[in-house]
Design a protein around this motif. Structure first.
Motif, PDB file in Angstrom:
ATOM      1  N   ALA A 154      -4.402  -3.444 -18.320  1.00 58.91           N
ATOM      2  CA  ALA A 154      -3.794  -1.995 -18.319  1.00 58.91           C
ATOM      3  C   ALA A 154      -3.068  -1.449 -17.043  1.00 58.91           C
ATOM      4  O   ALA A 154      -2.148  -0.925 -17.322  1.00 58.91           O
ATOM      5  CB  ALA A 154      -4.912  -1.034 -18.825  1.00 58.91           C
ATOM      6  N   LEU A 155      -3.717  -1.651 -16.059  1.00 59.04           N
ATOM      7  CA  LEU A 155      -2.991  -0.775 -14.664  1.00 59.04           C
ATOM      8  C   LEU A 155      -2.892  -1.907 -13.744  1.00 59.04           C
ATOM      9  O   LEU A 155      -3.658  -2.979 -13.345  1.00 59.04           O
ATOM     10  CB  LEU A 155      -4.365  -0.124 -14.024  1.00 59.04           C
ATOM     11  N   LEU A 156      -1.774  -1.997 -13.284  1.00 59.17           N
ATOM     12  CA  LEU A 156      -1.185  -2.565 -12.016  1.00 59.17           C
ATOM     13  C   LEU A 156      -1.125  -1.825 -10.822  1.00 59.17           C
ATOM     14  O   LEU A 156      -0.572  -0.849 -10.972  1.00 59.17           O
ATOM     15  CB  LEU A 156       0.219  -3.414 -12.364  1.00 59.17           C
ATOM     16  N   ARG A 157      -1.829  -2.255  -9.734  1.00 56.70           N
ATOM     17  CA  ARG A 157      -1.954  -1.271  -8.614  1.00 56.70           C
ATOM     18  C   ARG A 157      -1.274  -2.140  -7.296  1.00 56.70           C
ATOM     19  O   ARG A 157      -1.574  -3.146  -7.136  1.00 56.70           O
ATOM     20  CB  ARG A 157      -3.289  -0.854  -8.259  1.00 56.70           C
ATOM     21  N   ASP A 158      -0.688  -1.359  -6.676  1.00 53.44           N
ATOM     22  CA  ASP A 158       0.009  -1.849  -5.365  1.00 53.44           C
ATOM     23  C   ASP A 158       0.171  -0.644  -4.365  1.00 53.44           C
ATOM     24  O   ASP A 158       1.035   0.084  -4.335  1.00 53.44           O
ATOM     25  CB  ASP A 158       1.325  -2.514  -5.541  1.00 53.44           C
ATOM     26  N   GLY A 159      -0.997  -0.513  -3.737  1.00 52.89           N
ATOM     27  CA  GLY A 159      -1.167   0.943  -2.860  1.00 52.89           C
ATOM     28  C   GLY A 159      -1.107   2.034  -3.552  1.00 52.89           C
ATOM     29  O   GLY A 159      -1.756   2.233  -4.365  1.00 52.89           O
ATOM     30  N   ASP A 160       0.001   2.922  -3.232  1.00 52.14           N
ATOM     31  CA  ASP A 160       0.063   4.107  -3.947  1.00 52.14           C
ATOM     32  C   ASP A 160       1.043   3.966  -5.051  1.00 52.14           C
ATOM     33  O   ASP A 160       1.332   5.241  -5.706  1.00 52.14           O
ATOM     34  CB  ASP A 160       0.626   5.051  -3.045  1.00 52.14           C
ATOM     35  N   LEU A 161       1.384   2.878  -5.449  1.00 50.09           N
ATOM     36  CA  LEU A 161       2.247   2.637  -6.587  1.00 50.09           C
ATOM     37  C   LEU A 161       0.993   1.898  -7.706  1.00 50.09           C
ATOM     38  O   LEU A 161       0.643   0.820  -7.660  1.00 50.09           O
ATOM     39  CB  LEU A 161       3.345   1.614  -6.376  1.00 50.09           C
ATOM     40  N   VAL A 162       1.070   2.852  -9.003  1.00 50.69           N
ATOM     41  CA  VAL A 162       0.369   2.345 -10.051  1.00 50.69           C
ATOM     42  C   VAL A 162       1.433   2.180 -11.411  1.00 50.69           C
ATOM     43  O   VAL A 162       2.074   3.123 -11.532  1.00 50.69           O
ATOM     44  CB  VAL A 162      -0.727   3.240 -10.230  1.00 50.69           C
ATOM     45  N   PRO A 217      15.442   3.137   0.237  1.00 52.03           N
ATOM     46  CA  PRO A 217      15.902   2.210  -0.707  1.00 52.03           C
ATOM     47  C   PRO A 217      16.964   1.504   0.304  1.00 52.03           C
ATOM     48  O   PRO A 217      17.268   0.264  -0.274  1.00 52.03           O
ATOM     49  CB  PRO A 217      16.735   3.090  -1.748  1.00 52.03           C
ATOM     50  N   ALA A 218      17.671   1.880   1.206  1.00 49.34           N
ATOM     51  CA  ALA A 218      18.453   0.995   1.939  1.00 49.34           C
ATOM     52  C   ALA A 218      17.752  -0.002   2.886  1.00 49.34           C
ATOM     53  O   ALA A 218      18.285  -1.085   3.319  1.00 49.34           O
ATOM     54  CB  ALA A 218      19.290   1.842   2.868  1.00 49.34           C
ATOM     55  N   ALA A 219      16.202   0.087   3.090  1.00 53.61           N
ATOM     56  CA  ALA A 219      15.480  -0.833   3.774  1.00 53.61           C
ATOM     57  C   ALA A 219      14.223  -0.982   2.958  1.00 53.61           C
ATOM     58  O   ALA A 219      13.142  -0.360   3.424  1.00 53.61           O
ATOM     59  CB  ALA A 219      15.209  -0.298   5.512  1.00 53.61           C
ATOM     60  N   PRO A 220      14.303  -1.492   1.982  1.00 57.53           N
ATOM     61  CA  PRO A 220      13.188  -1.647   1.112  1.00 57.53           C
ATOM     62  C   PRO A 220      12.022  -2.586   1.642  1.00 57.53           C
ATOM     63  O   PRO A 220      11.863  -3.465   2.310  1.00 57.53           O
ATOM     64  CB  PRO A 220      13.585  -2.380  -0.266  1.00 57.53           C
ATOM     65  N   ALA A 221      10.711  -1.988   1.180  1.00 59.51           N
ATOM     66  CA  ALA A 221       9.432  -2.789   1.557  1.00 59.51           C
ATOM     67  C   ALA A 221       8.925  -3.482   0.372  1.00 59.51           C
ATOM     68  O   ALA A 221       8.114  -4.378   0.786  1.00 59.51           O
ATOM     69  CB  ALA A 221       8.786  -1.611   2.109  1.00 59.51           C
ATOM     70  N   ARG A 222       9.013  -3.136  -0.651  1.00 59.44           N
ATOM     71  CA  ARG A 222       8.636  -3.841  -1.780  1.00 59.44           C
ATOM     72  C   ARG A 222       9.623  -4.689  -2.514  1.00 59.44           C
ATOM     73  O   ARG A 222       9.430  -5.900  -2.729  1.00 59.44           O
ATOM     74  CB  ARG A 222       7.934  -2.771  -2.679  1.00 59.44           C
ATOM     75  N   LEU A 223      10.730  -4.202  -2.988  1.00 54.98           N
ATOM     76  CA  LEU A 223      11.732  -5.022  -3.830  1.00 54.98           C
ATOM     77  C   LEU A 223      12.489  -5.455  -2.644  1.00 54.98           C
ATOM     78  O   LEU A 223      13.624  -4.644  -2.340  1.00 54.98           O
ATOM     79  CB  LEU A 223      12.211  -4.101  -4.825  1.00 54.98           C
ATOM     80  N   GLU A 243       7.258  -7.848  -2.958  1.00 50.02           N
ATOM     81  CA  GLU A 243       6.097  -7.928  -1.797  1.00 50.02           C
ATOM     82  C   GLU A 243       5.252  -6.874  -1.984  1.00 50.02           C
ATOM     83  O   GLU A 243       5.657  -5.644  -1.733  1.00 50.02           O
ATOM     84  CB  GLU A 243       6.759  -7.996  -0.311  1.00 50.02           C
ATOM     85  N   PRO A 244       3.938  -6.761  -2.201  1.00 48.64           N
ATOM     86  CA  PRO A 244       3.068  -5.761  -2.170  1.00 48.64           C
ATOM     87  C   PRO A 244       2.879  -5.115  -0.969  1.00 48.64           C
ATOM     88  O   PRO A 244       3.096  -5.684   0.201  1.00 48.64           O
ATOM     89  CB  PRO A 244       1.670  -6.529  -2.407  1.00 48.64           C
ATOM     90  N   ALA A 245       2.629  -3.772  -1.017  1.00 51.18           N
ATOM     91  CA  ALA A 245       2.731  -3.070   0.156  1.00 51.18           C
ATOM     92  C   ALA A 245       1.674  -3.316   1.351  1.00 51.18           C
ATOM     93  O   ALA A 245       0.634  -3.977   1.095  1.00 51.18           O
ATOM     94  CB  ALA A 245       2.049  -1.582  -0.013  1.00 51.18           C
ATOM     95  N   GLY A 246       2.522  -3.576   2.523  1.00 51.64           N
ATOM     96  CA  GLY A 246       1.768  -4.027   3.827  1.00 51.64           C
ATOM     97  C   GLY A 246       1.953  -5.630   3.887  1.00 51.64           C
ATOM     98  O   GLY A 246       1.535  -6.130   5.004  1.00 51.64           O
ATOM     99  N   HIS A 247       2.684  -6.302   2.835  1.00 51.69           N
ATOM    100  CA  HIS A 247       2.728  -7.646   2.911  1.00 51.69           C
ATOM    101  C   HIS A 247       4.125  -7.934   3.405  1.00 51.69           C
ATOM    102  O   HIS A 247       4.449  -9.122   3.580  1.00 51.69           O
ATOM    103  CB  HIS A 247       2.186  -8.185   1.859  1.00 51.69           C
ATOM    104  N   ALA A 248       5.094  -6.937   3.318  1.00 53.97           N
ATOM    105  CA  ALA A 248       6.583  -7.335   3.543  1.00 53.97           C
ATOM    106  C   ALA A 248       6.962  -7.715   4.928  1.00 53.97           C
ATOM    107  O   ALA A 248       6.240  -7.032   5.773  1.00 53.97           O
ATOM    108  CB  ALA A 248       7.305  -6.024   3.043  1.00 53.97           C
TER     109      ALA A 248
END
Length: 231
Positions: free
Chosen positions: A130-138, A209-215, A226-231
């Motif tokens: 039901a839930l997908l979590r990536d740091g503060d993104l749910v 958005p100009a320097a994305p960390a996830r997408l 890339e999950p938070a903290g892995h980019a």
């Protein structure tokens, strides 16, 4: 389940053909001939999906789509655009259309696109998970809602589909053609659709958005989540 579809087109011939094909597919159809009538119809009774012509007199299709996204962020919109006008298609996607069909179009193709979008918004059981979590993104795949740092995100149908797919497949690069196939269910189509949705999604989930960390953009390939903290 019978779906209610609002068809917005100022050409009565087009509206009648679309209405007949959608009704044959089991939908209940209402018609609106201009932008103001469309907005009033949505306020009076929220449909399950809107088929919206880009070129309307008065309040045009782009303005209608902007207002629907502001007031009804979860309402699916399939836009009708002129043949070969890539700028029209990109504009429609940028203001929040979930899909598009170019004129002149096959009514059967439109019905298939409508059915595809409605299928993705229908309740799915059982959700996995039901839930997908990536740091503060749910992302809640059952409710089809997403939050960033506790704040709800106003995502369109396709934006949520794209986010869910990427969160389920982290650290893997996908080409635009692969995303078009996996998320939209298209074996062929305009790949700028993916580019626009990635840009819109970045505006909602990235701090910059100009320097994305996830997408992330994978040059020469496509995109990778890339999950938070892995980019």
């Amino acid at each position: 389940m019978t779906h209610q579809v609002l068809v917005v087109d100022d050409d009565p011939t087009v509206s009648d053909v679309v209405r007949r094909y959608l009704e044959q597919d089991g939908c209940r159809v209402r018609l609106a001939a201009d932008g103001l009538a469309a907005l009033a119809a949505v306020d009076a009774e929220r449909p399950d999906l809107v088929v919206l012509d880009l070129m309307l007199g008065g309040v045009d299709g782009l303005d209608v789509c902007r207002r629907l996204r502001r007031d009804q962020p979860g309402l699916p919109v399939v836009m009708l655009t002129a043949l070969g006008e890539e700028s029209d298609r990109v504009l429609g996607l940028e203001v929040g259309a979930d899909d598009y069909v170019t004129k002149p179009f096959s009514p059967r193709e439109l019905v298939l696109r409508v059915r595809s979008v409605l299928r993705r918004t229908a309740p799915q059981a059982p959700p996995r998970p039901a839930l997908l979590r990536d740091g503060d993104l749910v992302a809640d795949t059952g409710r089809r809602t997403a939050e960033l740092a506790g704040r709800p995100l106003a995502l369109t149908v396709r934006e949520f589909d794209l986010l869910e797919f990427l969160m389920r497949h982290p650290a893997r690069a996908f080409s635009r053609a692969q995303l078009l196939d996996q998320v939209w269910g298209w074996q062929f189509g305009d790949q700028s659709t993916v580019t626009v949705h990635v840009r819109r999604l970045r505006e909602k989930i990235e701090a910059d958005p100009a320097a994305p960390a996830r997408l992330l953009t994978v040059w020469g390939v496509g995109y990778r989540y890339e999950p938070a903290g892995h980019a």
